[in-house]
Write a protein that holds these residues in place. Structure first.
Motif, PDB file in Angstrom:
ATOM      1  N   PHE A 173      30.759  43.272  19.768  1.00 53.51           N
ATOM      2  CA  PHE A 173      32.161  43.302  20.190  1.00 53.51           C
ATOM      3  C   PHE A 173      32.320  44.046  21.511  1.00 53.51           C
ATOM      4  O   PHE A 173      33.202  43.718  22.314  1.00 53.51           O
ATOM      5  N   GLY A 174      31.473  45.032  21.733  1.00 52.23           N
ATOM      6  CA  GLY A 174      31.529  45.762  22.997  1.00 52.23           C
ATOM      7  C   GLY A 174      31.272  44.846  24.180  1.00 52.23           C
ATOM      8  O   GLY A 174      31.928  44.960  25.219  1.00 52.23           O
ATOM      9  N   ALA A 175      30.330  43.935  24.032  1.00 53.56           N
ATOM     10  CA  ALA A 175      30.033  42.985  25.105  1.00 53.56           C
ATOM     11  C   ALA A 175      31.262  42.125  25.410  1.00 53.56           C
ATOM     12  O   ALA A 175      31.577  41.857  26.574  1.00 53.56           O
ATOM     13  N   LEU A 176      31.975  41.708  24.376  1.00 51.91           N
ATOM     14  CA  LEU A 176      33.167  40.880  24.588  1.00 51.91           C
ATOM     15  C   LEU A 176      34.311  41.688  25.189  1.00 51.91           C
ATOM     16  O   LEU A 176      35.044  41.198  26.045  1.00 51.91           O
ATOM     17  N   PHE A 177      34.467  42.930  24.753  1.00 52.53           N
ATOM     18  CA  PHE A 177      35.484  43.787  25.362  1.00 52.53           C
ATOM     19  C   PHE A 177      35.149  44.018  26.829  1.00 52.53           C
ATOM     20  O   PHE A 177      36.024  44.045  27.691  1.00 52.53           O
ATOM     21  N   SER A 178      33.873  44.176  27.106  1.00 55.19           N
ATOM     22  CA  SER A 178      33.410  44.362  28.467  1.00 55.19           C
ATOM     23  C   SER A 178      33.741  43.131  29.315  1.00 55.19           C
ATOM     24  O   SER A 178      34.200  43.246  30.463  1.00 55.19           O
ATOM     25  N   ALA A 179      33.531  41.954  28.750  1.00 55.73           N
ATOM     26  CA  ALA A 179      33.874  40.714  29.451  1.00 55.73           C
ATOM     27  C   ALA A 179      35.378  40.654  29.695  1.00 55.73           C
ATOM     28  O   ALA A 179      35.837  40.217  30.758  1.00 55.73           O
ATOM     29  N   TYR A 180      36.151  41.103  28.716  1.00 58.89           N
ATOM     30  CA  TYR A 180      37.613  41.137  28.868  1.00 58.89           C
ATOM     31  C   TYR A 180      37.999  42.006  30.060  1.00 58.89           C
ATOM     32  O   TYR A 180      38.833  41.633  30.884  1.00 58.89           O
ATOM     33  N   VAL A 181      37.360  43.184  30.157  1.00 54.37           N
ATOM     34  CA  VAL A 181      37.670  44.103  31.262  1.00 54.37           C
ATOM     35  C   VAL A 181      37.414  43.422  32.601  1.00 54.37           C
ATOM     36  O   VAL A 181      38.242  43.459  33.508  1.00 54.37           O
ATOM     37  N   LEU A 182      36.263  42.779  32.713  1.00 53.38           N
ATOM     38  CA  LEU A 182      35.905  42.144  33.978  1.00 53.38           C
ATOM     39  C   LEU A 182      36.861  41.010  34.323  1.00 53.38           C
ATOM     40  O   LEU A 182      37.314  40.879  35.469  1.00 53.38           O
ATOM     41  N   LEU A 183      37.188  40.184  33.336  1.00 55.79           N
ATOM     42  CA  LEU A 183      38.094  39.061  33.598  1.00 55.79           C
ATOM     43  C   LEU A 183      39.488  39.569  33.960  1.00 55.79           C
ATOM     44  O   LEU A 183      40.155  39.026  34.840  1.00 55.79           O
ATOM     45  N   ARG A 184      39.922  40.593  33.272  1.00 57.55           N
ATOM     46  CA  ARG A 184      41.261  41.140  33.518  1.00 57.55           C
ATOM     47  C   ARG A 184      41.354  41.752  34.912  1.00 57.55           C
ATOM     48  O   ARG A 184      42.309  41.537  35.646  1.00 57.55           O
ATOM     49  N   VAL A 185      40.335  42.518  35.283  1.00 53.93           N
ATOM     50  CA  VAL A 185      40.342  43.184  36.588  1.00 53.93           C
ATOM     51  C   VAL A 185      40.216  42.156  37.709  1.00 53.93           C
ATOM     52  O   VAL A 185      40.784  42.314  38.787  1.00 53.93           O
ATOM     53  N   GLY A 186      39.484  41.074  37.432  1.00 49.89           N
ATOM     54  CA  GLY A 186      39.230  40.076  38.469  1.00 49.89           C
ATOM     55  C   GLY A 186      40.315  39.042  38.611  1.00 49.89           C
ATOM     56  O   GLY A 186      40.269  38.228  39.524  1.00 49.89           O
ATOM     57  N   ALA A 187      41.301  39.052  37.708  1.00 54.48           N
ATOM     58  CA  ALA A 187      42.349  38.035  37.762  1.00 54.48           C
ATOM     59  C   ALA A 187      43.282  38.309  38.940  1.00 54.48           C
ATOM     60  O   ALA A 187      43.618  39.464  39.212  1.00 54.48           O
ATOM     61  N   PRO A 188      43.693  37.263  39.643  1.00 59.26           N
ATOM     62  CA  PRO A 188      44.649  37.469  40.743  1.00 59.26           C
ATOM     63  C   PRO A 188      45.997  37.921  40.203  1.00 59.26           C
ATOM     64  O   PRO A 188      46.298  37.752  39.027  1.00 59.26           O
ATOM     65  N   HIS A 189      46.780  38.521  41.105  1.00 57.08           N
ATOM     66  CA  HIS A 189      48.060  39.073  40.673  1.00 57.08           C
ATOM     67  C   HIS A 189      49.126  38.006  40.498  1.00 57.08           C
ATOM     68  O   HIS A 189      50.106  38.216  39.785  1.00 57.08           O
ATOM     69  N   GLU A 190      48.962  36.876  41.171  1.00 55.63           N
ATOM     70  CA  GLU A 190      49.961  35.817  41.034  1.00 55.63           C
ATOM     71  C   GLU A 190      49.271  34.461  41.073  1.00 55.63           C
ATOM     72  O   GLU A 190      48.091  34.354  41.367  1.00 55.63           O
ATOM     73  N   GLY A 191      50.032  33.462  40.753  1.00 61.18           N
ATOM     74  CA  GLY A 191      49.446  32.123  40.699  1.00 61.18           C
ATOM     75  C   GLY A 191      49.148  31.749  39.274  1.00 61.18           C
ATOM     76  O   GLY A 191      49.308  32.534  38.334  1.00 61.18           O
ATOM     77  N   VAL A 192      48.682  30.516  39.119  1.00 60.12           N
ATOM     78  CA  VAL A 192      48.466  29.990  37.781  1.00 60.12           C
ATOM     79  C   VAL A 192      47.315  30.717  37.074  1.00 60.12           C
ATOM     80  O   VAL A 192      47.247  30.732  35.845  1.00 60.12           O
ATOM     81  N   ALA A 193      46.414  31.313  37.855  1.00 57.86           N
ATOM     82  CA  ALA A 193      45.275  31.993  37.239  1.00 57.86           C
ATOM     83  C   ALA A 193      45.556  33.467  36.983  1.00 57.86           C
ATOM     84  O   ALA A 193      44.669  34.194  36.544  1.00 57.86           O
ATOM     85  N   ALA A 194      46.783  33.904  37.288  1.00 58.49           N
ATOM     86  CA  ALA A 194      47.119  35.302  37.051  1.00 58.49           C
ATOM     87  C   ALA A 194      47.110  35.590  35.548  1.00 58.49           C
ATOM     88  O   ALA A 194      47.336  34.697  34.732  1.00 58.49           O
ATOM     89  N   TRP A 195      46.858  36.849  35.213  1.00 52.43           N
ATOM     90  CA  TRP A 195      46.841  37.234  33.794  1.00 52.43           C
ATOM     91  C   TRP A 195      48.250  37.105  33.241  1.00 52.43           C
ATOM     92  O   TRP A 195      49.169  37.702  33.767  1.00 52.43           O
TER      93      TRP A 195
END
Lengths: 208, 125
Positions: free
Chosen positions: A37-59
Motif C-alpha cells: 500500500f505504501g507503493a500505491l500511496f507513493s504513486a498517489y503523491v507523485l501523480l498529485r504533485v505532478g498534476a497541472p493546476h488547471e485544464g482537463v488533467a488537473a486534479w
C-alpha cells in the motif's frame, strides 16, 4: 492426531521468540502489506504533485470527482465498528464463549459486506456509468487502484473469517487455544485493513 | 481461568473507549478538512489525526501495547524506515516533472496515439 501436533508452537510460545509462530508470521506478512500500500500511496503523491493546476488533467475537486465525504465517512465508521467486533470475537473466545465469538465474527462479516456494497453501488457504479473509469485520467486510475485493492483485501478477509465461522470453529473442540490464536491472527489482518482505510479516507475524500 | 476473565473484561472496556475515540477522530478529521489552515497545514493536520487513530488501532486492537517480543518491534521499525523512504522518493522526484504536464485523458492524445497505443505510450513524455 490433533491439529496442534501437525504444526509446532501454534499455542505454546516459541522458545526463541516468546510468541506463537502464527503471530510472528502474521506481523511479517503485514509488514509486506505496508510496502504494497505504501507503493500505491507513493504513486498517489507523485501523480498529485505532478498534476497541472488547471485544464482537463488537473486534479479534480471532490465534488467533480464524485467523492462524497458522507459516504466515505460512513464507510469509515462501518470499518471501525467491524474492527471492534473482530477484537470482541477474540475476547469472547479468550473467555471461553464460542457462541458469542462466532456471533461477533458474523457481525464482522456483515459489516464488511456492507462496506463493499456501499463502495460498489454508491461509489463505483455512478463513476463507471458516467464513463469515469480507471482509464479516464490519472486521478481515477489511482483512485480505483487504491480503493479496489483495499476492497479486494476486505473480500479476502471476509473469506477467511467466513471459513473460521462456518467450518474452522470445529477446531475449538480439539484445541480451543489454537482456534483463539488463529482468530487473533485473522484479527491482526483485519485491523490492518481498517488501518489502511483510516489513511485512505482523508487522502482521497478530504484533501483537495 | 477467572483471572483471564477479569483481564479480558478490562480490555473490553478499553475496546469500547477506543471505538469512541476513533469515531470522534473521524468526525474531527472531517471538521478539520473544512477549516483552511493555510498552505500544506491542512494535509499535516489530516495525516496527524489519521496517525493518531492508526496508533490507537495498532496499540489496542492489535495488542501492540502489551507486545513484549522485540522481533515484532524490530520488524515494525524496519518497516517504518522503508515506508518513510518510499514516501519521500516521489517528493524528491516531483521537481523533475515537466511544467504543463502532458497527463490528460485518452481523448486528448494525438490522433496517431489511438491507432498505435504502444508507440504513443513509449513516446508520450
Amino acid at each position: 492426531m490433533t491439529a496442534g501436533a501437525l504444526l509446532p508452537y501454534t499455542v505454546k510460545p516459541h522458545p526463541v521468540t516468546g510468541v506463537y509462530s502464527g503471530k510472528l508470521g502474521t506481523w511479517l506478512f503485514l509488514a509486506s502489506e505496508v510496502m504494497l500500500f505504501g507503493a500505491l500511496f507513493s504513486a498517489y503523491v507523485l501523480l498529485r504533485v505532478g498534476a497541472p493546476h488547471e485544464g482537463v488533467a488537473a486534479w479534480p475537486a471532490h465534488e467533480q470527482a464524485g467523492l462524497s465525504w458522507k459516504i466515505g465517512g460512513f464507510n469509515t465508521l462501518v470499518l471501525i465498528v467491524s474492527s471492534v467486533t473482530m477484537v470482541m470475537a477474540w475476547a469472547s473466545l479468550k473467555m471461553g464463549d464460542l457462541a458469542k465469538g462466532r456471533m461477533f465474527l458474523a457481525i464482522t462479516i456483515a459489516l464488511a459486506l456492507l462496506f463493499v456494497v456501499v463502495k460498489l453501488f454508491l461509489e463505483y457504479m455512478p463513476k463507471l456509468t458516467a464513463g469515469h473509469g480507471p482509464s479516464h485520467n490519472n486521478f481515477y486510475a489511482i483512485y480505483f487502484t487504491l480503493t479496489g485493492l483495499h476492497a479486494l483485501h476486505i473480500i479476502g478477509g471476509v473469506i477467511v473469517i467466513g471459513y473460521f465461522l462456518l467450518f474452522g470453529h470445529k477446531l475449538w473442540y480439539e484445541n480451543p487455544d489454537y482456534y483463539t490464536n488463529r482468530i487473533e491472527c485473522t484479527g491482526l489482518y483485519w485491523h490492518f485493513v481498517d488501518l489502511v482505510w483510516i489513511f485512505l479516507f482523508p487522502v482521497l475524500y478530504l484533501m483537495n | 481461568m477467572s483471572d483471564a476473565h477479569l483481564d479480558i473484561s478490562k480490555h473490553i472496556r478499553t475496546y469500547i473507549f477506543v471505538f469512541g475515540a476513533l469515531a470522534v477522530g473521524t468526525v474531527v478529521t472531517v471538521a478539520a478538512s473544512r477549516v483552511n489552515f493555510g498552505g500544506h497545514w491542512n494535509m499535516v493536520v489530516a495525516l496527524a489525526i489519521a496517525l493518531f487513530k492508526a496508533s490507537l488501532v495498532a496499540a489496542i486492537f492489535m495488542h501492540l501495547k502489551w507486545e513484549k517480543y522485540i522481533g515484532i518491534w524490530c520488524t515494525l521499525g524496519i518497516c517504518a524506515i522503508l515506508f518513510a523512504a518510499l514516501m519521500s522518493l516521489p517528493s524528491l522526484a516531483a521537481g523533475d516533472l515537466p511544467t504543463g504536464s502532458r497527463q490528460g485523458t485518452w481523448d486528448e492524445l494525438p490522433a496517431a496515439a489511438h491507432g498505435d497505443a504502444g508507440h504513443a505510450k513509449a513516446t508520450d513524455h
